[in-house]
Scaffold this active site. Structure first.
Site, PDB file in Angstrom:
ATOM      1  N   LYS A  81     -35.608 -70.327 -86.977  1.00 43.98           N
ATOM      2  CA  LYS A  81     -36.522 -69.540 -87.612  1.00 43.98           C
ATOM      3  C   LYS A  81     -37.352 -68.636 -86.929  1.00 43.98           C
ATOM      4  O   LYS A  81     -38.441 -68.044 -87.761  1.00 43.98           O
ATOM      5  CB  LYS A  81     -37.668 -70.662 -86.355  1.00 43.98           C
ATOM      6  N   ASP A 144     -33.526 -63.132 -89.400  1.00 40.67           N
ATOM      7  CA  ASP A 144     -33.797 -61.606 -88.083  1.00 40.67           C
ATOM      8  C   ASP A 144     -32.426 -60.929 -87.554  1.00 40.67           C
ATOM      9  O   ASP A 144     -32.701 -59.945 -87.315  1.00 40.67           O
ATOM     10  CB  ASP A 144     -34.167 -62.601 -86.973  1.00 40.67           C
ATOM     11  N   ILE A 145     -31.540 -61.152 -86.689  1.00 41.66           N
ATOM     12  CA  ILE A 145     -30.316 -60.679 -86.186  1.00 41.66           C
ATOM     13  C   ILE A 145     -29.409 -61.362 -86.264  1.00 41.66           C
ATOM     14  O   ILE A 145     -28.593 -62.269 -86.296  1.00 41.66           O
ATOM     15  CB  ILE A 145     -31.161 -60.252 -84.714  1.00 41.66           C
ATOM     16  N   ILE A 146     -28.409 -60.160 -86.255  1.00 44.01           N
ATOM     17  CA  ILE A 146     -27.007 -60.071 -86.186  1.00 44.01           C
ATOM     18  C   ILE A 146     -26.454 -59.822 -84.636  1.00 44.01           C
ATOM     19  O   ILE A 146     -26.437 -57.913 -84.322  1.00 44.01           O
ATOM     20  CB  ILE A 146     -26.160 -59.433 -87.003  1.00 44.01           C
ATOM     21  N   ASP A 147     -25.564 -60.756 -84.097  1.00 41.81           N
ATOM     22  CA  ASP A 147     -24.759 -60.098 -82.970  1.00 41.81           C
ATOM     23  C   ASP A 147     -23.209 -59.861 -83.038  1.00 41.81           C
ATOM     24  O   ASP A 147     -23.529 -58.760 -83.713  1.00 41.81           O
ATOM     25  CB  ASP A 147     -25.079 -60.213 -81.297  1.00 41.81           C
ATOM     26  N   THR A 148     -22.791 -61.121 -82.905  1.00 37.75           N
ATOM     27  CA  THR A 148     -21.379 -60.421 -82.879  1.00 37.75           C
ATOM     28  C   THR A 148     -21.182 -60.659 -84.214  1.00 37.75           C
ATOM     29  O   THR A 148     -19.861 -60.350 -85.437  1.00 37.75           O
ATOM     30  CB  THR A 148     -20.264 -61.632 -82.482  1.00 37.75           C
ATOM     31  N   GLY A 149     -22.159 -61.722 -84.737  1.00 37.83           N
ATOM     32  CA  GLY A 149     -21.999 -61.844 -86.822  1.00 37.83           C
ATOM     33  C   GLY A 149     -21.548 -63.662 -87.144  1.00 37.83           C
ATOM     34  O   GLY A 149     -20.891 -62.942 -87.461  1.00 37.83           O
ATOM     35  N   ASP A 204     -37.121 -65.345 -80.497  1.00 36.67           N
ATOM     36  CA  ASP A 204     -37.735 -66.053 -79.029  1.00 36.67           C
ATOM     37  C   ASP A 204     -36.485 -65.867 -77.743  1.00 36.67           C
ATOM     38  O   ASP A 204     -35.052 -65.653 -78.102  1.00 36.67           O
ATOM     39  CB  ASP A 204     -37.385 -67.561 -79.501  1.00 36.67           C
TER      40      ASP A 204
HETATM   41  N1  HPA Z   1     -33.083 -61.707 -78.880  1.00 38.48           N
HETATM   42  C1  HPA Z   1     -33.251 -63.648 -79.773  1.00 38.48           C
HETATM   43  N2  HPA Z   1     -32.660 -64.268 -80.588  1.00 38.48           N
HETATM   44  C2  HPA Z   1     -30.786 -63.732 -80.360  1.00 38.48           C
HETATM   45  C3  HPA Z   1     -30.726 -61.685 -79.610  1.00 38.48           C
HETATM   46  C4  HPA Z   1     -31.461 -61.813 -79.419  1.00 38.48           C
HETATM   47  O1  HPA Z   1     -31.454 -60.524 -78.701  1.00 38.48           O
HETATM   48  N3  HPA Z   1     -29.538 -61.717 -80.156  1.00 38.48           N
HETATM   49  C5  HPA Z   1     -29.047 -63.188 -81.016  1.00 38.48           C
HETATM   50  N4  HPA Z   1     -30.581 -64.457 -80.708  1.00 38.48           N
HETATM   51 MG    MG Z   2     -33.027 -68.214 -81.314  1.00 38.11          MG
END
Ligand code: HPA
Ligand code: MG
Length: 231
Positions: A81, A144-149, A204
């Site tokens: 989402k 939306d977002i990539i952290d470790t990938g 979220d």
């Molecule tokens: N915020 C929301 N969702 C996430 C994040 C974050 O910082 N990192 C990985 N999923």
């Molecule tokens: Mg989430």
């Protein structure tokens, strides 16, 4: 008149705009924030308008890179989402390019998926679209977002199964990791952000904060306040 030299490069930067570790965000007092979240937020990391400007730049570059594929549709795949607002704004801004340019255009097909982690740590795609449509098509994964990938890496591997012609990834955010390296570099990225938990603009924490416009840093003390409600 002396010839004006442009110092601005034509190509828009598809690498992320880097927000440094020393920047702790803007004070909440400058912003109009919903009452129900005001006490939970530490600061505004990226105001809504800034997000919009960056998305417009990415949309222009995606249009410039892909319009040549006419008359083939680019399949824009929204990862729900968290990606829904970015997806919606990015597509609108590409559509704006389609209206403004008379001789060039980029036809798109819009598809939606969700992913979830199974108990054995496997990633499952909950297809809201018929993924067999991806065969021999150019796909742009919008998330939306990539952290470790690792999640997006596995998602790409799973989508390979449907034999697309090409696959590219655009992520609004990429998180700089203090301890582990990010194993995935998206083709287009909005912002590289410090290692804070961010919410807002559809991101979220346990299904809260999606209804917040600005991208904000969540107070660490709040992480346990919003629990997952068991059915
Ligand atoms: N915020 C929301 N969702 C996430 C994040 C974050 O910082 N990192 C990985 N999923
Ligand atoms: Mg989430």
């Amino acid at each position: 008149m002396a010839e004006m030299k442009s110092t601005v490069e034509n190509r828009i930067q598809t690498d992320p705009l880097v927000i440094s570790d020393s920047f702790e965000g803007y004070s909440l007092t400058y912003f109009n924030l919903p009452l129900h979240y005001r006490d939970d937020l530490q600061s505004v990391l990226i105001p809504y308008g800034f997000v919009q400007d960056r998305i417009e730049a990415l949309a222009n570059q995606i249009f410039a890179d892909w319009h040549i594929n006419l008359p083939e549709q680019l399949i824009c795949l929204c990862v729900l989402k968290g990606g829904y607002r970015f997806f919606s704004d990015l597509i609108s801004k590409i559509q704006l390019n389609n209206r403004l340019h008379n001789c060039r255009s980029l036809p798109m097909s819009l598809e939606f998926i969700r992913t979830r982690n199974q108990p054995n740590d496997q990633l499952e795609i909950i297809g809201l679209s018929d993924l067999h449509r991806l065969k021999n098509r150019n796909i742009l994964i919008i998330q939306d977002i990539i952290d470790t990938g690792s999640r997006v890496d596995i998602l790409k591997q799973k989508l390979e199964h449907f034999q697309p012609k090409s696959m590219h990834v655009v992520s609004l955010f990429m998180k700089r990791q203090s301890d582990k390296a990010c194993i995935f570099k998206p083709d287009y990225c909005g912002f590289e952000i410090p290692d804070h938990f961010v919410v807002g603009y559809a991101l979220d924490h346990n299904e809260y904060f999606r209804d917040l416009e600005h991208v904000c840093i969540l107070k660490e003390s709040v992480m346990s306040k919003y629990k997952i409600i068991d059915k």
